[in-house]
Scaffold this motif. Sequence first.
Motif, PDB file in Angstrom:
ATOM      1  N   ARG A   1      19.154  21.811  28.564  1.00 44.69           N
ATOM      2  CA  ARG A   1      18.732  22.507  27.340  1.00 44.69           C
ATOM      3  C   ARG A   1      17.287  23.001  27.440  1.00 44.69           C
ATOM      4  NH1 ARG A   1      16.444  20.975  22.215  1.00 44.69           N
ATOM      5  NH2 ARG A   1      17.290  22.185  20.468  1.00 44.69           N
TER       6      ARG A   1
ATOM      7  N   SER B   1      31.358  21.653  29.390  1.00 40.93           N
ATOM      8  CA  SER B   1      31.281  22.627  28.302  1.00 40.93           C
ATOM      9  C   SER B   1      29.960  22.487  27.586  1.00 40.93           C
ATOM     10  CB  SER B   1      32.440  22.434  27.302  1.00 40.93           C
ATOM     11  OG  SER B   1      32.329  21.197  26.624  1.00 40.93           O
ATOM     12  N   ARG B   2      29.581  23.554  26.870  1.00 38.56           N
ATOM     13  CA  ARG B   2      28.389  23.517  26.027  1.00 38.56           C
ATOM     14  C   ARG B   2      28.622  24.405  24.822  1.00 38.56           C
ATOM     15  NH1 ARG B   2      22.104  25.419  27.352  1.00 38.56           N
ATOM     16  NH2 ARG B   2      21.343  25.035  25.210  1.00 38.56           N
ATOM     17  N   GLU B   3      28.450  23.834  23.648  1.00 41.65           N
ATOM     18  CA  GLU B   3      28.538  24.584  22.396  1.00 41.65           C
ATOM     19  C   GLU B   3      27.280  24.288  21.600  1.00 41.65           C
ATOM     20  OE1 GLU B   3      32.137  23.791  20.324  1.00 41.65           O
ATOM     21  OE2 GLU B   3      33.429  24.208  22.056  1.00 41.65           O
ATOM     22  N   GLN B   4      26.322  25.201  21.666  1.00 38.15           N
ATOM     23  CA  GLN B   4      25.018  25.043  21.020  1.00 38.15           C
ATOM     24  C   GLN B   4      24.357  23.733  21.486  1.00 38.15           C
ATOM     25  OE1 GLN B   4      25.822  25.608  16.803  1.00 38.15           O
ATOM     26  NE2 GLN B   4      25.694  27.815  17.025  1.00 38.15           N
ATOM     27  N   ASN B   5      24.245  22.748  20.600  1.00 37.26           N
ATOM     28  CA  ASN B   5      23.545  21.516  20.959  1.00 37.26           C
ATOM     29  C   ASN B   5      24.471  20.393  21.428  1.00 37.26           C
ATOM     30  OD1 ASN B   5      20.969  22.482  20.463  1.00 37.26           O
ATOM     31  ND2 ASN B   5      21.055  21.961  18.285  1.00 37.26           N
TER      32      ASN B   5
ATOM     33  N   PHE C   1      26.836  19.032  24.444  1.00 35.10           N
ATOM     34  CA  PHE C   1      27.188  19.140  25.855  1.00 35.10           C
ATOM     35  C   PHE C   1      28.282  18.127  26.171  1.00 35.10           C
ATOM     36  CE2 PHE C   1      22.923  20.655  25.415  1.00 35.10           C
ATOM     37  CZ  PHE C   1      22.711  21.600  26.410  1.00 35.10           C
TER      38      PHE C   1
END
Length: 205
Positions: A11, A35-39, A41
């Motif tokens: 990040r 995967s990563r969706e905004q904040n 992980f």
Amino acid sequence: GVRCLAAYLCRSGLHTSEMVRIRTVAGMKRLEMKSREQNLFVFRSSMGMPILEPARIPALVPAQKGPVLRHSLKVEYETVDVTLSSMGNPHCSTFWPDLAQAPVSQLGPMLENHPIFPNRTNVEFIQVLDRHTIRVAFWERGVGMTMASGTGSSAAGVASILNGLAESPVTVETVLGKLFVEWQPEGELYLTGPAAFVCEGDYAL
């Protein structure tokens, strides 16, 4: 812990690859970002090979070689069956038909400080839900009750597989959510789970 560090590195921009390698006192950990969706992980982490030899856990039991499965341990006025392992830190796993009835706060410190563990131990309270799902409560060495644990979830998965109660992959249900253990005996263990940012700030020294 290593998932949180990996998420921070990714990040913050200090690390740009989806594969992160972190050296710890328990060995090199390799983490792959799934995967990563905004904040939020999700990482698949290498946790190394579970240690099952009593001397290396360490645990002072008669058995010279591992694994130590359902070993009867006297605790005050009762006997508890324990399965022992190390994920770089010692673990003592117990099984219960209903986790809601498990005496975590009473039995946890007794097992943590039992004389057979020269360095004390972490304790897992496990309820097997089906061949691929377990529910776990944790008593962590030097901490007390915690809502989740990476090495604890790994040890719980190992204990469930070794006792023939579950098979890989194993979903570990914790108070904070689900972790996923992949392990075949004699092989390396992989743990998949989330790391989420909740706040940031400055600390004045």
